[in-house]
Design a protein around this motif. Sequence first.
Motif, PDB file in Angstrom:
ATOM      1  N   GLY A   1      12.411 -23.530  -0.527  1.00  0.00           N
ATOM      2  CA  GLY A   1      11.398 -22.568  -0.964  1.00  0.00           C
ATOM      3  C   GLY A   1       9.972 -23.037  -0.832  1.00  0.00           C
ATOM      4  N   GLN A   2       9.737 -24.095  -0.047  1.00  0.00           N
ATOM      5  CA  GLN A   2       8.377 -24.594   0.119  1.00  0.00           C
ATOM      6  C   GLN A   2       7.502 -23.575   0.844  1.00  0.00           C
ATOM      7  N   HIS A   3       6.234 -23.626   0.542  1.00  0.00           N
ATOM      8  CA  HIS A   3       5.212 -22.790   1.191  1.00  0.00           C
ATOM      9  C   HIS A   3       5.405 -21.298   0.926  1.00  0.00           C
ATOM     10  N   TRP A   4       6.226 -20.933  -0.050  1.00  0.00           N
ATOM     11  CA  TRP A   4       6.432 -19.504  -0.272  1.00  0.00           C
ATOM     12  C   TRP A   4       5.163 -18.785  -0.754  1.00  0.00           C
ATOM     13  N   PRO A   5       4.269 -19.413  -1.530  1.00  0.00           N
ATOM     14  CA  PRO A   5       3.079 -18.667  -1.954  1.00  0.00           C
ATOM     15  C   PRO A   5       2.208 -18.216  -0.785  1.00  0.00           C
ATOM     16  N   ARG A   6       1.942 -19.117   0.167  1.00  0.00           N
ATOM     17  CA  ARG A   6       1.090 -18.745   1.298  1.00  0.00           C
ATOM     18  C   ARG A   6       1.763 -17.692   2.163  1.00  0.00           C
ATOM     19  N   ARG A   7       3.074 -17.799   2.332  1.00  0.00           N
ATOM     20  CA  ARG A   7       3.801 -16.819   3.141  1.00  0.00           C
ATOM     21  C   ARG A   7       3.763 -15.442   2.493  1.00  0.00           C
ATOM     22  N   LEU A   8       4.003 -15.422   1.196  1.00  0.00           N
ATOM     23  CA  LEU A   8       3.974 -14.151   0.483  1.00  0.00           C
ATOM     24  C   LEU A   8       2.569 -13.561   0.500  1.00  0.00           C
ATOM     25  N   LEU A   9       1.563 -14.412   0.304  1.00  0.00           N
ATOM     26  CA  LEU A   9       0.182 -13.941   0.315  1.00  0.00           C
ATOM     27  C   LEU A   9      -0.201 -13.350   1.671  1.00  0.00           C
ATOM     28  N   ALA A  10       0.234 -13.978   2.752  1.00  0.00           N
ATOM     29  CA  ALA A  10      -0.076 -13.465   4.088  1.00  0.00           C
ATOM     30  C   ALA A  10       0.487 -12.059   4.269  1.00  0.00           C
ATOM     31  N   VAL A  11       1.724 -11.855   3.827  1.00  0.00           N
ATOM     32  CA  VAL A  11       2.346 -10.538   3.949  1.00  0.00           C
ATOM     33  C   VAL A  11       1.624  -9.518   3.074  1.00  0.00           C
ATOM     34  N   VAL A  12       1.335  -9.903   1.836  1.00  0.00           N
ATOM     35  CA  VAL A  12       0.676  -8.993   0.905  1.00  0.00           C
ATOM     36  C   VAL A  12      -0.726  -8.635   1.384  1.00  0.00           C
ATOM     37  N   LEU A  13      -1.451  -9.614   1.906  1.00  0.00           N
ATOM     38  CA  LEU A  13      -2.835  -9.365   2.316  1.00  0.00           C
ATOM     39  C   LEU A  13      -2.915  -8.458   3.540  1.00  0.00           C
ATOM     40  N   ILE A  14      -2.011  -8.630   4.495  1.00  0.00           N
ATOM     41  CA  ILE A  14      -2.059  -7.726   5.645  1.00  0.00           C
ATOM     42  C   ILE A  14      -1.638  -6.321   5.224  1.00  0.00           C
ATOM     43  N   LEU A  15      -0.743  -6.238   4.223  1.00  0.00           N
ATOM     44  CA  LEU A  15      -0.359  -4.943   3.661  1.00  0.00           C
ATOM     45  C   LEU A  15      -1.543  -4.277   2.974  1.00  0.00           C
ATOM     46  N   LEU A  16      -2.246  -5.044   2.145  1.00  0.00           N
ATOM     47  CA  LEU A  16      -3.413  -4.493   1.455  1.00  0.00           C
ATOM     48  C   LEU A  16      -4.505  -4.096   2.441  1.00  0.00           C
ATOM     49  N   GLY A  17      -4.702  -4.917   3.463  1.00  0.00           N
ATOM     50  CA  GLY A  17      -5.692  -4.573   4.474  1.00  0.00           C
ATOM     51  C   GLY A  17      -5.360  -3.270   5.173  1.00  0.00           C
ATOM     52  N   ALA A  18      -4.075  -3.078   5.489  1.00  0.00           N
ATOM     53  CA  ALA A  18      -3.652  -1.835   6.139  1.00  0.00           C
ATOM     54  C   ALA A  18      -3.872  -0.644   5.211  1.00  0.00           C
ATOM     55  N   CYS A  19      -3.623  -0.842   3.916  1.00  0.00           N
ATOM     56  CA  CYS A  19      -3.864   0.239   2.954  1.00  0.00           C
ATOM     57  C   CYS A  19      -5.335   0.614   2.919  1.00  0.00           C
ATOM     58  N   VAL A  20      -6.197  -0.385   2.866  1.00  0.00           N
ATOM     59  CA  VAL A  20      -7.640  -0.128   2.837  1.00  0.00           C
ATOM     60  C   VAL A  20      -8.082   0.560   4.119  1.00  0.00           C
ATOM     61  N   GLY A  21      -7.605   0.070   5.271  1.00  0.00           N
ATOM     62  CA  GLY A  21      -7.964   0.697   6.544  1.00  0.00           C
ATOM     63  C   GLY A  21      -7.508   2.138   6.619  1.00  0.00           C
ATOM     64  N   ALA A  22      -6.291   2.408   6.153  1.00  0.00           N
ATOM     65  CA  ALA A  22      -5.768   3.778   6.177  1.00  0.00           C
ATOM     66  C   ALA A  22      -6.589   4.700   5.282  1.00  0.00           C
ATOM     67  N   LEU A  23      -6.944   4.215   4.107  1.00  0.00           N
ATOM     68  CA  LEU A  23      -7.750   5.036   3.189  1.00  0.00           C
ATOM     69  C   LEU A  23      -9.107   5.361   3.793  1.00  0.00           C
ATOM     70  N   LEU A  24      -9.695   4.390   4.485  1.00  0.00           N
ATOM     71  CA  LEU A  24     -10.993   4.634   5.105  1.00  0.00           C
ATOM     72  C   LEU A  24     -10.886   5.665   6.233  1.00  0.00           C
ATOM     73  N   VAL A  25      -9.843   5.563   7.063  1.00  0.00           N
ATOM     74  CA  VAL A  25      -9.663   6.519   8.151  1.00  0.00           C
ATOM     75  C   VAL A  25      -9.444   7.918   7.589  1.00  0.00           C
ATOM     76  N   LYS A  26      -8.694   8.009   6.508  1.00  0.00           N
ATOM     77  CA  LYS A  26      -8.409   9.312   5.902  1.00  0.00           C
ATOM     78  C   LYS A  26      -9.624   9.913   5.209  1.00  0.00           C
ATOM     79  N   SER A  27     -10.644   9.089   4.965  1.00  0.00           N
ATOM     80  CA  SER A  27     -11.810   9.566   4.224  1.00  0.00           C
ATOM     81  C   SER A  27     -12.694  10.506   5.025  1.00  0.00           C
ATOM     82  N   GLY A  28     -12.560  10.495   6.361  1.00  0.00           N
ATOM     83  CA  GLY A  28     -13.379  11.391   7.170  1.00  0.00           C
ATOM     84  C   GLY A  28     -13.628  10.853   8.564  1.00  0.00           C
ATOM     85  N   GLU A  29     -14.494  11.528   9.305  1.00  0.00           N
ATOM     86  CA  GLU A  29     -14.707  11.175  10.705  1.00  0.00           C
ATOM     87  C   GLU A  29     -15.366   9.808  10.888  1.00  0.00           C
TER      88      GLU A  29
END
Length: 252
Positions: free
Chosen positions: A189-217
Amino acid sequence: MHAWTAWGVDRHHDAVMLHHLRRTPAHAHLVLMLALTFTTGVVDAVGYLGLDRVFTANMTGNVVVLGMALAGADDLPVLGPAIALAGFFVGAVLGGRLVRKGPTGWGRRSTVGFTLTGATATALGAAALVHPPVEHTTWAFTVTGVLAVAMGLQAAVARRLAVKDVTTVVVTSTLTGLAADSQLAGGDGQHWPRRLLAVVLILLGACVGALLVKSGEHGVGAGLLLAGLLSLGVTTFGHTVRDADRPEPAAV
């Protein structure tokens, strides 16, 4: 008086953190690469939702989309993913040539590479705010190609830093390592925090990007501007701690 005391405590905390990161460059590089992973999520969400289902950082997605499109799947783009693949390849070549002769760790060439990536995304974002890209237009394809070059450059420079499990552009291998090395799989189970953080952060980034695109032109421009400015901020901070990779001069 209380406000001044709190401000002094905050400044002391920031100074301590900066000193710690200077003394532990591996930790600093990890934090910075995780931040760039977040920006990648923003960029790919903007590309997929605002530039006709194109990934400008995750080339696996482009290959799959392109393959399905060539097989005749309905309404899937061909030109956009092809431009992104070519642009990413060119950017990775340029990044490889830039950092190949540089020192291990974060050097001046790393700063140059990440600065070019951040500046390109920022410039594209500002331009897209003024003239929002429309799918299947020359301007949209231009944004796709130039952004893919920037992301290829970022990936190559990040690869030179060799932060384990954090490539900034993909998390498939990271997720594989998280599962395969977990205690559930009989690992340590070594390095699990960084691995989990990488997955979570790209997920959060995609959420933010999607919200911005949906906000308008202007969502595409806002997303790229956010990603670019964050990248420049990461680069600036990385440059300030890069001297930690070098031996300190002997005292006279």
